[in-house]
Design a protein around this motif. Structure first.
Motif, PDB file in Angstrom:
ATOM      1  N   HIS A  30       0.816  -1.222   0.000  1.00  0.00           N
ATOM      2  CA  HIS A  30       0.000   0.000   0.000  1.00  0.00           C
ATOM      3  C   HIS A  30       0.848   1.270   0.000  1.00  0.00           C
ATOM      4  CE1 HIS A  30      -4.294  -1.181   0.283  1.00  0.00           C
ATOM      5  NE2 HIS A  30      -3.769  -2.341   0.619  1.00  0.00           N
ATOM      6  N   PRO A  31       1.673   1.484   1.022  1.00  0.00           N
ATOM      7  CA  PRO A  31       2.422   2.749   0.994  1.00  0.00           C
ATOM      8  C   PRO A  31       3.471   2.812  -0.115  1.00  0.00           C
ATOM      9  CG  PRO A  31       3.052   1.421   2.902  1.00  0.00           C
ATOM     10  CD  PRO A  31       1.873   0.748   2.275  1.00  0.00           C
ATOM     11  N   PHE A  32       4.105   1.700  -0.438  1.00  0.00           N
ATOM     12  CA  PHE A  32       5.154   1.749  -1.457  1.00  0.00           C
ATOM     13  C   PHE A  32       4.557   2.109  -2.816  1.00  0.00           C
ATOM     14  CE2 PHE A  32       9.048  -0.546   0.346  1.00  0.00           C
ATOM     15  CZ  PHE A  32       8.716  -0.221   1.641  1.00  0.00           C
ATOM     16  N   GLU A  33       3.441   1.463  -3.164  1.00  0.00           N
ATOM     17  CA  GLU A  33       2.814   1.785  -4.448  1.00  0.00           C
ATOM     18  C   GLU A  33       2.381   3.252  -4.483  1.00  0.00           C
ATOM     19  OE1 GLU A  33       2.452   0.409  -7.291  1.00  0.00           O
ATOM     20  OE2 GLU A  33       3.239  -1.570  -6.852  1.00  0.00           O
ATOM     21  N   GLN A  34       1.893   3.752  -3.359  1.00  0.00           N
ATOM     22  CA  GLN A  34       1.450   5.155  -3.353  1.00  0.00           C
ATOM     23  C   GLN A  34       2.632   6.106  -3.470  1.00  0.00           C
ATOM     24  OE1 GLN A  34      -1.389   5.600  -4.083  1.00  0.00           O
ATOM     25  NE2 GLN A  34      -2.975   4.897  -2.670  1.00  0.00           N
ATOM     26  N   MET A  35       3.739   5.747  -2.867  1.00  0.00           N
ATOM     27  CA  MET A  35       4.920   6.600  -3.018  1.00  0.00           C
ATOM     28  C   MET A  35       5.330   6.679  -4.486  1.00  0.00           C
ATOM     29  SD  MET A  35       7.320   5.926   0.305  1.00  0.00           S
ATOM     30  CE  MET A  35       6.815   4.434   1.126  1.00  0.00           C
ATOM     31  N   LEU A  36       5.262   5.544  -5.165  1.00  0.00           N
ATOM     32  CA  LEU A  36       5.619   5.536  -6.584  1.00  0.00           C
ATOM     33  C   LEU A  36       4.611   6.361  -7.386  1.00  0.00           C
ATOM     34  CD1 LEU A  36       6.562   1.775  -7.029  1.00  0.00           C
ATOM     35  CD2 LEU A  36       8.019   3.670  -6.358  1.00  0.00           C
ATOM     36  N   ALA A  37       3.333   6.288  -6.986  1.00  0.00           N
ATOM     37  CA  ALA A  37       2.322   7.074  -7.688  1.00  0.00           C
ATOM     38  C   ALA A  37       2.562   8.576  -7.474  1.00  0.00           C
ATOM     39  CB  ALA A  37       0.925   6.683  -7.209  1.00  0.00           C
ATOM     40  N   VAL A  38       2.966   8.957  -6.265  1.00  0.00           N
ATOM     41  CA  VAL A  38       3.278  10.375  -6.014  1.00  0.00           C
ATOM     42  C   VAL A  38       4.461  10.804  -6.882  1.00  0.00           C
ATOM     43  CG1 VAL A  38       4.141  12.022  -4.300  1.00  0.00           C
ATOM     44  CG2 VAL A  38       2.301  10.441  -3.684  1.00  0.00           C
ATOM     45  N   ILE A  39       5.449   9.930  -6.998  1.00  0.00           N
ATOM     46  CA  ILE A  39       6.614  10.272  -7.823  1.00  0.00           C
ATOM     47  C   ILE A  39       6.177  10.468  -9.286  1.00  0.00           C
ATOM     48  CG2 ILE A  39       8.823   9.427  -8.721  1.00  0.00           C
ATOM     49  CD1 ILE A  39       9.212   8.070  -5.943  1.00  0.00           C
ATOM     50  N   SER A  40       5.293   9.589  -9.760  1.00  0.00           N
ATOM     51  CA  SER A  40       4.794   9.754 -11.130  1.00  0.00           C
ATOM     52  C   SER A  40       4.002  11.052 -11.289  1.00  0.00           C
ATOM     53  CB  SER A  40       3.867   8.585 -11.497  1.00  0.00           C
ATOM     54  OG  SER A  40       4.598   7.477 -11.954  1.00  0.00           O
ATOM     55  N   MET A  41       3.076  11.282 -10.377  1.00  0.00           N
ATOM     56  CA  MET A  41       2.115  12.372 -10.571  1.00  0.00           C
ATOM     57  C   MET A  41       2.715  13.737 -10.224  1.00  0.00           C
ATOM     58  SD  MET A  41      -0.251  10.461 -11.700  1.00  0.00           S
ATOM     59  CE  MET A  41      -1.697  11.472 -11.932  1.00  0.00           C
ATOM     60  N   ALA A  42       3.403  13.815  -9.070  1.00  0.00           N
ATOM     61  CA  ALA A  42       3.956  15.108  -8.642  1.00  0.00           C
ATOM     62  C   ALA A  42       5.381  15.304  -9.148  1.00  0.00           C
ATOM     63  CB  ALA A  42       3.926  15.209  -7.114  1.00  0.00           C
ATOM     64  N   GLY A  43       6.129  14.221  -9.256  1.00  0.00           N
ATOM     65  CA  GLY A  43       7.542  14.335  -9.607  1.00  0.00           C
ATOM     66  C   GLY A  43       7.814  14.275 -11.093  1.00  0.00           C
ATOM     67  N   HIS A  44       6.947  13.606 -11.823  1.00  0.00           N
ATOM     68  CA  HIS A  44       7.176  13.473 -13.262  1.00  0.00           C
ATOM     69  C   HIS A  44       6.179  14.282 -14.076  1.00  0.00           C
ATOM     70  CE1 HIS A  44      10.728  11.141 -13.671  1.00  0.00           C
ATOM     71  NE2 HIS A  44      10.296  10.134 -12.937  1.00  0.00           N
ATOM     72  N   GLY A  45       5.619  15.323 -13.474  1.00  0.00           N
ATOM     73  CA  GLY A  45       4.982  16.380 -14.257  1.00  0.00           C
ATOM     74  C   GLY A  45       3.510  16.241 -14.582  1.00  0.00           C
ATOM     75  N   VAL A  46       2.853  15.157 -14.151  1.00  0.00           N
ATOM     76  CA  VAL A  46       1.432  15.020 -14.505  1.00  0.00           C
ATOM     77  C   VAL A  46       0.603  16.139 -13.862  1.00  0.00           C
ATOM     78  CG1 VAL A  46      -0.602  13.535 -14.434  1.00  0.00           C
ATOM     79  CG2 VAL A  46       1.660  12.522 -14.777  1.00  0.00           C
ATOM     80  N   MET A  47       0.850  16.375 -12.587  1.00  0.00           N
ATOM     81  CA  MET A  47       0.082  17.418 -11.898  1.00  0.00           C
ATOM     82  C   MET A  47       0.406  18.810 -12.441  1.00  0.00           C
ATOM     83  SD  MET A  47       0.276  16.079  -7.988  1.00  0.00           S
ATOM     84  CE  MET A  47      -1.005  15.070  -7.235  1.00  0.00           C
ATOM     85  N   GLU A  48       1.640  19.019 -12.808  1.00  0.00           N
ATOM     86  CA  GLU A  48       1.994  20.328 -13.364  1.00  0.00           C
ATOM     87  C   GLU A  48       1.269  20.559 -14.688  1.00  0.00           C
ATOM     88  OE1 GLU A  48       5.960  21.176 -15.314  1.00  0.00           O
ATOM     89  OE2 GLU A  48       6.105  22.490 -13.573  1.00  0.00           O
ATOM     90  N   LYS A  49       1.244  19.513 -15.495  1.00  0.00           N
ATOM     91  CA  LYS A  49       0.625  19.617 -16.811  1.00  0.00           C
ATOM     92  C   LYS A  49      -0.899  19.704 -16.714  1.00  0.00           C
ATOM     93  CE  LYS A  49       1.383  17.216 -21.206  1.00  0.00           C
ATOM     94  NZ  LYS A  49       2.039  16.032 -21.781  1.00  0.00           N
ATOM     95  N   HIS A  50      -1.448  19.140 -15.659  1.00  0.00           N
ATOM     96  CA  HIS A  50      -2.908  19.110 -15.477  1.00  0.00           C
ATOM     97  C   HIS A  50      -3.247  19.757 -14.139  1.00  0.00           C
ATOM     98  CE1 HIS A  50      -3.212  16.438 -18.940  1.00  0.00           C
ATOM     99  NE2 HIS A  50      -2.189  15.788 -18.441  1.00  0.00           N
ATOM    100  N   PRO A  51      -3.192  21.077 -14.080  1.00  0.00           N
ATOM    101  CA  PRO A  51      -3.281  21.756 -12.778  1.00  0.00           C
ATOM    102  C   PRO A  51      -4.608  21.580 -12.050  1.00  0.00           C
ATOM    103  CG  PRO A  51      -3.273  23.346 -14.595  1.00  0.00           C
ATOM    104  CD  PRO A  51      -2.964  22.014 -15.193  1.00  0.00           C
ATOM    105  N   LYS A  52      -5.633  21.176 -12.763  1.00  0.00           N
ATOM    106  CA  LYS A  52      -6.916  20.981 -12.078  1.00  0.00           C
ATOM    107  C   LYS A  52      -7.178  19.522 -11.720  1.00  0.00           C
ATOM    108  CE  LYS A  52      -9.388  23.243 -15.167  1.00  0.00           C
ATOM    109  NZ  LYS A  52     -10.692  23.495 -15.798  1.00  0.00           N
ATOM    110  N   LEU A  53      -6.230  18.659 -12.069  1.00  0.00           N
ATOM    111  CA  LEU A  53      -6.408  17.227 -11.774  1.00  0.00           C
ATOM    112  C   LEU A  53      -6.201  16.987 -10.275  1.00  0.00           C
ATOM    113  CD1 LEU A  53      -6.698  14.309 -12.955  1.00  0.00           C
ATOM    114  CD2 LEU A  53      -4.194  14.238 -12.992  1.00  0.00           C
ATOM    115  N   LYS A  54      -7.218  16.425  -9.635  1.00  0.00           N
ATOM    116  CA  LYS A  54      -7.111  16.116  -8.208  1.00  0.00           C
ATOM    117  C   LYS A  54      -6.769  14.637  -8.052  1.00  0.00           C
ATOM    118  CE  LYS A  54     -11.281  17.895  -7.306  1.00  0.00           C
ATOM    119  NZ  LYS A  54     -12.439  18.405  -6.529  1.00  0.00           N
ATOM    120  N   VAL A  55      -5.870  14.346  -7.130  1.00  0.00           N
ATOM    121  CA  VAL A  55      -5.388  12.969  -6.988  1.00  0.00           C
ATOM    122  C   VAL A  55      -5.414  12.537  -5.523  1.00  0.00           C
ATOM    123  CG1 VAL A  55      -3.592  11.330  -7.599  1.00  0.00           C
ATOM    124  CG2 VAL A  55      -3.809  13.439  -8.916  1.00  0.00           C
ATOM    125  N   PHE A  56      -6.125  11.466  -5.279  1.00  0.00           N
ATOM    126  CA  PHE A  56      -6.229  10.901  -3.929  1.00  0.00           C
ATOM    127  C   PHE A  56      -5.352   9.653  -3.866  1.00  0.00           C
ATOM    128  CE2 PHE A  56      -9.487   8.670  -0.869  1.00  0.00           C
ATOM    129  CZ  PHE A  56      -8.644   8.887   0.205  1.00  0.00           C
TER     130      PHE A  56
END
Lengths: 398, 374
Positions: free
Chosen positions: A245-271
């Motif tokens: 659970h936590p390891f997969e979520q850490m990787l998801a944070v790295i993808s979404m916040a660290g690899h630009g998804v959230m920057e590119k999609h500023p209104k995308l909300k991620v839980f």
């Protein structure tokens, strides 16, 4: 409401009936539709292949699986656990009907809940699977979910299934799910078809979801057959579950916040759900540190530090009594946290029906933060637009 | 000394001379001796295999930066190492390898060759430390492809040298986890000899890499590569792989069966510590029907483990209530994890959220106790 706190539970689970898809799917797919193993199992067999929990049930057809349900010892998952059956007797007796679900919410004084499934974590998450079948299975699930939540539409809010094998179809189903009243979209953090979640194939899906204004919800499930961040070859399920659970979520944070998804999609909300919250402070701190590092951060192209995007668009959930809440409050902030009971999964089984108590009596967290976590944050994040006065006890009595 | 504190830096690296193995391996092995790739002090080729996964960007995760060109001029000699310790205010240091983080860590490496590489490394390291035995404490390498050869090497170094412990990568080697029964004799021997196990991770080994190249999917027997660049792989491989090794050692049998064995987790920082103990213990409580330990994993960590944290981490004050005895400080010299040479200690000794007594414990007393340093 409990002790003066109004409560939205951000991560509860339904126990889908084993024949949900058989009943709701388009006729042409009935023979291959997902089918649950065991009365309350989250394990599904889809098109003859077991989607999670290994391969024991491979090749079994619907009739065989149905008959397994009554065979002692072949009940899968946590429903084997006597404590589980002891605690949730009301719901078990009613096969987790919407009515029994609300009874258990009332036992805990939970006003509203965001509802994930149990089989939802698995039934469409396999690489080698017919995309038409996945698509139809998701539609069936979302229709059933809509009907389920209709029992108490101001208290039960569903998280929809979307066929991520094909982002175009996922967009279509996401739009339909919002029309049905669902408040978010379920994604596994594990790589589907070998792709990480910052893969550009998903961009159009993220853009569409931004417009819909509902969050995507990453949520692991321990028994997947997909690639999973845990020890390979490990033998104990507790260790696997502790990690995944936590390891997969850490990787998801790295993808979404660290690899630009959230920057590119500023209104995308991620839980990032059900993984507790204690890993967030150190992960964000490290990502920010690496971002600024001349040698280790060479491949990050973000205008702001990763934590900026997490704070702007991200959310995690905590359980009651987490010892790391004070560090979360100080290092991440009280606006980026939800509370979850995980009902009726085993995480807080020993607290039920008092799973709120450790949270609302925790003297190490300010009352203002508890109010945010239990109500303001989920109400805003899922765009539920609930009013506390509608849940006031006096009105109920009236 | 720095601001009145004695300093034991628990995470330093030597940088191997490029002729270490070609000059020291016997005739039998020298033809297959590790050779450094052009321009790297990290990446080697051994018997035709490049012992690192990922391109130059990944070597850069542990390649000494230009901040250490002065040491490079002296080929990272013991004297230059000691001179840098003086500049940093460090009294004593625990020495991990650089190329050694990768050079033997391959499933298919001939165990005998691995043994020869480790022996040569350990002989060289002993000479390096001999330049000042009061300040330089080496961590030895073991050829884990064959546990019997590793046991022989433990015998030898225990007899001939005075190393502080042995270095082990957390990744599975030859499909073995650290808790596998095959390693049991090793933990027993290290415990008997009071040699701590020093677990150290880094991105880019040829072994499966947790969260980066996962080999756990039924449909993906050869693994899925999720991340390729140094940013993500540094973020993942340093702390997450270490957390995995914590549950391997403390959540399975090795620590409980060997209550005298000490384990040191370095390279992962300490930000995960409170969270991970709580998570492991909770899961052990809720889902531990198949767990093999009599006591919760956190108990074993608190009793037998030391964790090194970095200056930049902000969770230090949250750890001192429960885990003060488990804490130490490491710089990462001369790898990129150290980014403010020679002033890295300033941030640590200057912390207002730790008391002087806590700093004394972290910076000297705890690691000195674990490693038997007077």
């Amino acid at each position: 409401m409990k002790n003066g706190f109004y409560v939205i539970d951000a991560d509860r689970h339904l126990m889908e009936p084993a024949d949900l898809w058989y009943r709701y799917i388009d006729d042409e797919f009935k023979d291959r539709a997902p089918y649950g193993v065991g009365e309350f199992g989250a394990t599904t067999v889809v098109d003859g292949v077991q989607n999670n929990g290994g391969t024991t049930f491979n090749g079994m057809d619907r009739e065989t699986l149905k008959n397994l349900r009554n065979t002692q010892g072949l009940i899968t998952g946590f429903s084997k656990d006597i404590h589980w059956r002891y605690k949730y007797y009301d719901a078990i007796e009613e096969s987790f009907s919407p009515k029994s679900y609300i009874v258990d919410m009332d036992k805990e004084n939970i006003d509203a809940g965001v509802l994930f499934g149990s089989a939802l974590l698995y039934f469409n998450w396999r690489d080698n699977i017919d995309i038409d079948l996945v698509d139809a299975s998701c539609r069936a699930y979302n229709d059933w979910l809509h009907e389920y939540c209709s029992y108490a539409p101001n208290r039960m809010f569903g998280i929809a299934a979307v066929p991520m094998h094909d982002p175009e179809r996922a967009i279509k189903e996401a739009q339909r799910a919002v029309d049905l009243g669902h408040v978010g979209f379920y994604l596994r953090p594990n790589p589907l078809l070998g792709k990480s979640w910052h893969h550009s194939d998903y961009d159009k899906f993220y853009s569409a979801v931004e417009e819909l204004g509902r969050p995507i919800c990453f949520h692991e499930g321990g028994s997947t057959n997909m690639p999973q961040a845990r020890l390979p070859y490990n033998k104990t399920f507790y260790a696997r579950h502790a990690m995944s659970h936590p390891f997969e979520q850490m990787l998801a944070v790295i993808s979404m916040a660290g690899h630009g998804v959230m920057e590119k999609h500023p209104k995308l909300k991620v839980f990032f759900a059900e993984a507790t919250c204690g890993w967030v402070p150190f992960l964000l701190e490290r990502l920010d540190w690496l971002y600024e590092h001349k040698q280790l951060g060479v491949d990050v192209e973000l205008k702001e530090r990763p934590s900026f995007y997490f704070r702007r668009q991200g959310m995690v959930s905590c359980e009651s009594g987490e010892e790391t809440l004070p560090s979360y409050e100080n290092l991440v902030g009280p606006d980026h946290l939800l509370w979850a009971s995980d009902y009726p999964h085993p995480d807080q089984i020993m607290h039920f029906p008092h799973s709120l108590d450790p949270m609302i009596t925790d003297e190490s967290i300010p009352t203002s933060m508890i109010e945010k976590v239990l109500w303001d944050n989920p109400n805003r994040f899922f765009d539920l637009d609930l009013k506390k006065e509608d849940f006031a006890p006096a009105k109920e009595a009236a | 000394m720095r601001d009145g504190f004695k300093i034991l830096d628990t995470e330093r690296h030597i940088v191997e001379p490029v002729d270490l193995w070609t000059s020291r391996l016997s005739k039998e092995f020298v033809g297959r001796a590790p050779r450094f790739l052009e321009g790297s002090r990290v990446a080697t080729e051994v018997a035709g295999k490049v012992m690192i996964n990922g391109g130059e960007e990944i070597w850069q995760c542990v390649e000494p930066t230009s901040d250490y060109d002065h040491a490079r001029e002296h080929n990272f000699s013991a004297d230059s190492h000691l001179a840098d310790m003086d500049r940093e205010g460090i009294d004593a240091g625990l020495l991990f390898p650089t190329a050694g983080l990768y050079v033997i860590w391959h499933d298919d490496l001939d165990p005998e060759l691995s043994g020869a590489i480790c022996k040569a490394y350990n002989d060289w390291l002993a000479e390096f430390c001999d330049v000042d035995n009061d300040r330089l404490y080496g961590v030895a390498m073991l050829p884990l492809q064959d546990v019997n050869l590793a046991l022989e090497e433990v015998e030898r170094i225990n007899r001939d040298y005075d190393f502080a412990g042995v270095f082990i990568r957390p990744n599975p080697l030859k499909k073995r986890q650290l808790y596998d029964a095959e390693y049991s004799p090793l933990w027993e021997k290290l415990s008997a000899y009071q040699l701590p196990v020093c677990i150290h991770s880094s991105p880019g080994s040829e072994l499966p890499e947790l969260g980066v190249r996962d080999i756990t999917g039924l449909e993906w027997p050869d693994g899925v590569q999720r991340f390729v660049g140094p940013f993500a792989r540094s973020a993942i491989s340093f702390p997450l792989e270490i957390m995995g090794s914590v549950i391997s050692m403390a959540g399975e049998e090795p620590l409980e069966r060997n209550p005298e064995l000490k384990v040191f987790f370095s390279s992962g920082g300490n930000g995960w510590l409170q969270f991970w103990i709580e998570r492991m213990d909770d899961e052990w409580f809720h889902r531990g029907n198949d767990a093999v330990t009599r006591l919760r994993p956190g108990h074993h960590v608190e009793r037998q483990c030391l964790i090194s944290g970095y200056s930049f981490e902000n969770v230090w004050p949250y750890l001192t209530h429960e885990f003060l005895d488990c804490l130490s400080w490491g710089s990462g010299y001369p790898h990129p994890m150290l980014d403010d040479f020679p002033n890295e200690l300033d941030k640590m000794v200057g912390r207002k959220d730790l008391t002087s007594e806590q700093k004394r414990q972290i910076l000297w007393d705890n690691p000195a106790r674990v490693f038997g340093i007077e």
